[in-house]
Design a protein around this motif. Structure first.
Motif, PDB file in Angstrom:
ATOM      1  N   TYR A 164      26.050  -3.828 -12.996  1.00 20.06           N
ATOM      2  CA  TYR A 164      26.198  -3.776 -14.270  1.00 20.06           C
ATOM      3  C   TYR A 164      27.132  -3.201 -14.706  1.00 20.06           C
ATOM      4  O   TYR A 164      27.394  -1.730 -14.156  1.00 20.06           O
ATOM      5  CB  TYR A 164      24.583  -4.051 -15.188  1.00 20.06           C
ATOM      6  N   THR A 200      23.519 -17.183 -20.295  1.00 18.82           N
ATOM      7  CA  THR A 200      23.313 -16.527 -18.505  1.00 18.82           C
ATOM      8  C   THR A 200      24.094 -17.914 -17.198  1.00 18.82           C
ATOM      9  O   THR A 200      24.009 -19.399 -18.106  1.00 18.82           O
ATOM     10  CB  THR A 200      22.170 -16.428 -17.797  1.00 18.82           C
ATOM     11  N   THR A 230      29.216  -6.291 -17.788  1.00 21.07           N
ATOM     12  CA  THR A 230      28.698  -7.081 -16.995  1.00 21.07           C
ATOM     13  C   THR A 230      27.715  -7.258 -16.308  1.00 21.07           C
ATOM     14  O   THR A 230      27.260  -6.464 -16.429  1.00 21.07           O
ATOM     15  CB  THR A 230      30.010  -6.612 -15.390  1.00 21.07           C
ATOM     16  N   TRP A 231      27.284  -8.323 -15.980  1.00 20.43           N
ATOM     17  CA  TRP A 231      25.784  -8.674 -15.287  1.00 20.43           C
ATOM     18  C   TRP A 231      25.553  -9.325 -14.577  1.00 20.43           C
ATOM     19  O   TRP A 231      26.324 -10.399 -14.241  1.00 20.43           O
ATOM     20  CB  TRP A 231      24.656  -8.802 -15.988  1.00 20.43           C
ATOM     21  N   HIS A 232      25.488  -9.268 -13.273  1.00 19.61           N
ATOM     22  CA  HIS A 232      25.537 -10.180 -11.932  1.00 19.61           C
ATOM     23  C   HIS A 232      24.416  -9.687 -11.743  1.00 19.61           C
ATOM     24  O   HIS A 232      23.918  -9.018 -10.691  1.00 19.61           O
ATOM     25  CB  HIS A 232      26.685  -9.570 -10.921  1.00 19.61           C
ATOM     26  N   THR A 243      25.372 -19.341 -11.180  1.00 19.35           N
ATOM     27  CA  THR A 243      26.536 -19.420 -10.081  1.00 19.35           C
ATOM     28  C   THR A 243      26.695 -20.454  -8.836  1.00 19.35           C
ATOM     29  O   THR A 243      26.953 -20.784  -8.453  1.00 19.35           O
ATOM     30  CB  THR A 243      27.459 -18.132 -10.269  1.00 19.35           C
ATOM     31  N   GLU A 287      24.958 -15.115 -14.100  1.00 18.76           N
ATOM     32  CA  GLU A 287      25.680 -14.236 -14.805  1.00 18.76           C
ATOM     33  C   GLU A 287      25.864 -14.151 -16.056  1.00 18.76           C
ATOM     34  O   GLU A 287      25.624 -15.067 -16.294  1.00 18.76           O
ATOM     35  CB  GLU A 287      27.434 -14.482 -13.924  1.00 18.76           C
ATOM     36  N   GLN A 288      25.914 -13.248 -16.715  1.00 20.46           N
ATOM     37  CA  GLN A 288      26.200 -13.130 -18.648  1.00 20.46           C
ATOM     38  C   GLN A 288      27.182 -13.327 -18.174  1.00 20.46           C
ATOM     39  O   GLN A 288      28.250 -12.836 -17.576  1.00 20.46           O
ATOM     40  CB  GLN A 288      25.198 -11.364 -18.692  1.00 20.46           C
TER      41      GLN A 288
END
Length: 169
Positions: free
Chosen positions: A115, A71, A93-95, A74, A85-86
């Motif tokens: 995601y 992770t 995608t992971w936000h 950001t 974010e990943q």
């Protein structure tokens, strides 16, 4: 690739300071993750949260699948929100945006996750019966873990609000 979203809110019976301190400590992730996921933080917890921070942990999202997840923090705005974010892990995608705000009698915690799944059509096929239910289960577990840790939030009565306002005046 479709973008999916999870949006949750939870009221906590603790101060904004307590909520922020707890939620920004990566060492507390294990407490908020179902035990069967075997979550272990591997590195990135030696300092308080800051933009640019990398946190790596091992997690078992499915009984037959264990992976490392990196992770990247950001954005951080003290006692308001942070974004992770990943960089590496099970999602394409992971936000994840984490918001906190003061409310009467405690703190409102709000999460917004966007995601995307890997594997194209196959990812899209497993979303409704595997991925979405698992993420809902994780967020339900987190909600109950926070209640167990901090207690349940009780809405202040109008009388309590009036009394508090009278004391402040």
């Amino acid at each position: 690739m479709k973008l999916y979203q999870i949006h949750t809110k939870q009221k906590l019976p603790i101060s904004l300071d307590e909520a922020w301190e707890f939620l920004t400590d990566p060492n507390n992730l294990k407490l908020l993750t179902p035990p069967e996921m075997e979550m272990t933080v591997l590195y990135g917890t030696e300092r308080g949260m800051y933009p640019g921070q990398l946190i790596e942990y091992s997690v078992k999202p499915l009984p037959f699948f264990k992976t490392n997840w990196v992770t990247h923090i950001t954005q951080v705005e003290e006692k308001k929100f942070f974004v992770d974010e990943q960089m590496y892990g099970p999602y394409a995608t992971w936000h994840h945006k984490h918001f906190v705000s003061e409310i009467p009698g405690g703190t409102l915690m709000e999460d917004v996750v966007h995601y995307r799944l890997p594997l194209g059509f196959l990812g899209k096929m497993v979303q409704p019966f595997l991925v979405k239910p698992k993420l809902e289960e994780i967020f339900r577990f987190r909600e109950s873990a926070l209640i167990k840790h901090f207690g349940a939030y009780n809405e202040p009565s109008n009388h309590d609000q009036t009394l508090k306002q009278d004391i402040l005046n």
